[in-house]
Design an enzyme around this catalytic site. Structure first.
Site, PDB file in Angstrom:
ATOM      1  N   ASP A 103       0.637  -0.813  -0.186  1.00 28.37           N
ATOM      2  CA  ASP A 103       0.208  -0.012  -0.267  1.00 28.37           C
ATOM      3  C   ASP A 103       1.388   1.346  -0.213  1.00 28.37           C
ATOM      4  O   ASP A 103       1.882   1.551   0.892  1.00 28.37           O
ATOM      5  CB  ASP A 103      -0.934  -0.197   1.404  1.00 28.37           C
ATOM      6  CG  ASP A 103      -1.860   0.866   0.836  1.00 28.37           C
ATOM      7  OD1 ASP A 103      -2.224   1.652   0.282  1.00 28.37           O
ATOM      8  OD2 ASP A 103      -3.109   1.357   1.727  1.00 28.37           O
ATOM      9  N   ASN A 138     -10.622  -2.022  -6.382  1.00 34.06           N
ATOM     10  CA  ASN A 138     -10.030  -1.626  -6.861  1.00 34.06           C
ATOM     11  C   ASN A 138     -10.262  -1.345  -8.526  1.00 34.06           C
ATOM     12  O   ASN A 138     -10.231  -0.506  -9.280  1.00 34.06           O
ATOM     13  CB  ASN A 138      -8.369  -2.482  -7.163  1.00 34.06           C
ATOM     14  CG  ASN A 138      -7.436  -2.056  -5.968  1.00 34.06           C
ATOM     15  OD1 ASN A 138      -6.106  -2.711  -5.598  1.00 34.06           O
ATOM     16  ND2 ASN A 138      -8.139  -0.936  -5.243  1.00 34.06           N
TER      17      ASN A 138
HETATM   18  C1  FPP Z   1      -1.450   0.209  -3.735  1.00 31.83           C
HETATM   19  O1  FPP Z   1      -1.404   1.671  -3.824  1.00 31.83           O
HETATM   20  C2  FPP Z   1      -1.078  -0.290  -4.675  1.00 31.83           C
HETATM   21  C3  FPP Z   1      -1.819  -1.097  -6.084  1.00 31.83           C
HETATM   22  C4  FPP Z   1      -3.694  -0.737  -5.504  1.00 31.83           C
HETATM   23  C5  FPP Z   1      -1.644  -1.364  -6.363  1.00 31.83           C
HETATM   24  C6  FPP Z   1      -0.016  -2.794  -6.477  1.00 31.83           C
HETATM   25  C7  FPP Z   1       0.917  -2.916  -7.402  1.00 31.83           C
HETATM   26  C8  FPP Z   1       2.161  -2.873  -7.980  1.00 31.83           C
HETATM   27  C9  FPP Z   1       2.608  -2.725  -6.888  1.00 31.83           C
HETATM   28  C10 FPP Z   1       2.467  -2.726  -9.526  1.00 31.83           C
HETATM   29  C11 FPP Z   1       1.929  -3.810 -10.118  1.00 31.83           C
HETATM   30  C12 FPP Z   1       1.931  -4.925  -9.580  1.00 31.83           C
HETATM   31  C13 FPP Z   1       2.661  -5.777  -9.812  1.00 31.83           C
HETATM   32  C14 FPP Z   1       2.896  -7.898  -9.406  1.00 31.83           C
HETATM   33  C15 FPP Z   1       3.971  -6.113 -10.456  1.00 31.83           C
HETATM   34  P1  FPP Z   1      -2.440   2.820  -3.883  1.00 31.83           P
HETATM   35  O2  FPP Z   1      -2.342   2.778  -4.796  1.00 31.83           O
HETATM   36  O3  FPP Z   1      -3.912   1.631  -3.020  1.00 31.83           O
HETATM   37  O4  FPP Z   1      -1.938   3.969  -2.682  1.00 31.83           O
HETATM   38  P2  FPP Z   1      -1.996   5.282  -1.888  1.00 31.83           P
HETATM   39  O5  FPP Z   1      -3.020   4.092  -0.787  1.00 31.83           O
HETATM   40  O6  FPP Z   1      -0.942   5.734  -1.892  1.00 31.83           O
HETATM   41  O7  FPP Z   1      -3.384   5.661  -3.335  1.00 31.83           O
END
Ligand code: FPP
Length: 244
Positions: free
Chosen positions: A18, A66
């Site tokens: 996250d 998501n």
């Molecule tokens: C959370 O950060 C992250 C995600 C929803 C996506 C995770 C994806 C990756 C790390 C990249 C692709 C994955 C792989 C396995 C190659 P957020 O966007 O919710 O952050 P925030 O809470 O600060 O908005």
């Protein structure tokens, strides 16, 4: 720093990655930059977990919730996923890593499904570590789906209701081939489970760090593992029973 006890590593680590968006915002960049840097963190952590010979690593890459994000962000996340799978295949083969998925992957764009199928197939005989990507995954949806499947078995007189036990429920979950989670890590300071692996987290040790996912590195993983190694896991028993 106290060294890790290699005999007391968790069998299954699950991570809620996250904070990509906030990390980018703090730097005056677009959210997508955070996801790009997040991929680099994924590469580091997968490699380190494999080096430590952690048998199972599960990453929450995309939740059922998501899908409600802006279309553009979803599209970029999917592109990043396809690119990462293409680029990481060789490394997974070299490090003897097997890729699996949990979640409603049939909802993913066809290209992502194809790329996943290819990597899952090519790595299926690898045995050093099972890397599972939770994609279009929701814990409640997983339980709902399992309940429906079991209800059909009961309706068709294949099993009787009294026969429904934990092992039957487990067999109908996406994560049926994964052991219980020993250590759950969530980055970015949020202290929630967010519908992740509800069944498999029943006895997990929870570790929260304020570090955002793009900054989570090998050192941070070691800190989480050291913290885990200092917990007393009692599984409902007394301290005296687990430490005779
Ligand atoms: C959370 O950060 C992250 C995600 C929803 C996506 C995770 C994806 C990756 C790390 C990249 C692709 C994955 C792989 C396995 C190659 P957020 O966007 O919710 O952050 P925030 O809470 O600060 O908005």
């Amino acid at each position: 720093m106290v060294p890790l006890d290699y005999d007391k590593l968790p069998e299954h680590i699950a991570i809620i990655m996250d904070g990509n968006g906030r990390w980018a915002k703090q730097r005056g960049k677009k959210r997508i930059f955070g996801h790009q840097q997040g991929v680099k963190a994924v590469q580091k952590i997968v490699e380190e977990a494999a080096r430590l010979k952690v048998p199972y690593l599960t990453l929450f890459a995309f939740s059922t919730e998501n899908w409600n994000r802006p279309k553009e962000e979803i599209g970029t996340l999917m592109k990043l996923l396809v690119r990462s799978l293409r680029e990481e295949l060789e490394k997974m083969l070299k490090n003897n890593i097997r890729l699996t998925t949990i979640g409603a992957t049939d909802r993913l764009p066809t290209q992502v499904q194809k790329e996943l199928e290819l990597v899952v197939e090519k790595t299926k005989n690898n045995s050093n570590m099972v890397l599972t990507l939770a994609l279009s995954y929701g814990g409640r949806e997983e339980i709902q789906r399992a309940t429906r499947e079991i209800a059909v078995l009961v309706k068709n007189n294949i099993i009787s209701p009294e026969k429904i036990d934990e092992s039957i429920i487990n067999r109908h979950l996406y994560a049926q081939n994964l052991p219980d989670v020993d250590l759950l890590i969530r980055t970015s300071g949020e202290q929630r489970i967010s519908n992740f692996m509800l069944w498999h987290l029943a006895y997990a040790e929870l570790y929260f760090t304020s570090t955002c996912w793009p900054d989570f590195d090998e050192k941070e993983l070691h800190a989480a593992l050291l913290n885990y190694q200092n917990r007393e896991r009692r599984f409902g028993k007394t301290s005296e029973q687990v430490n005779p």
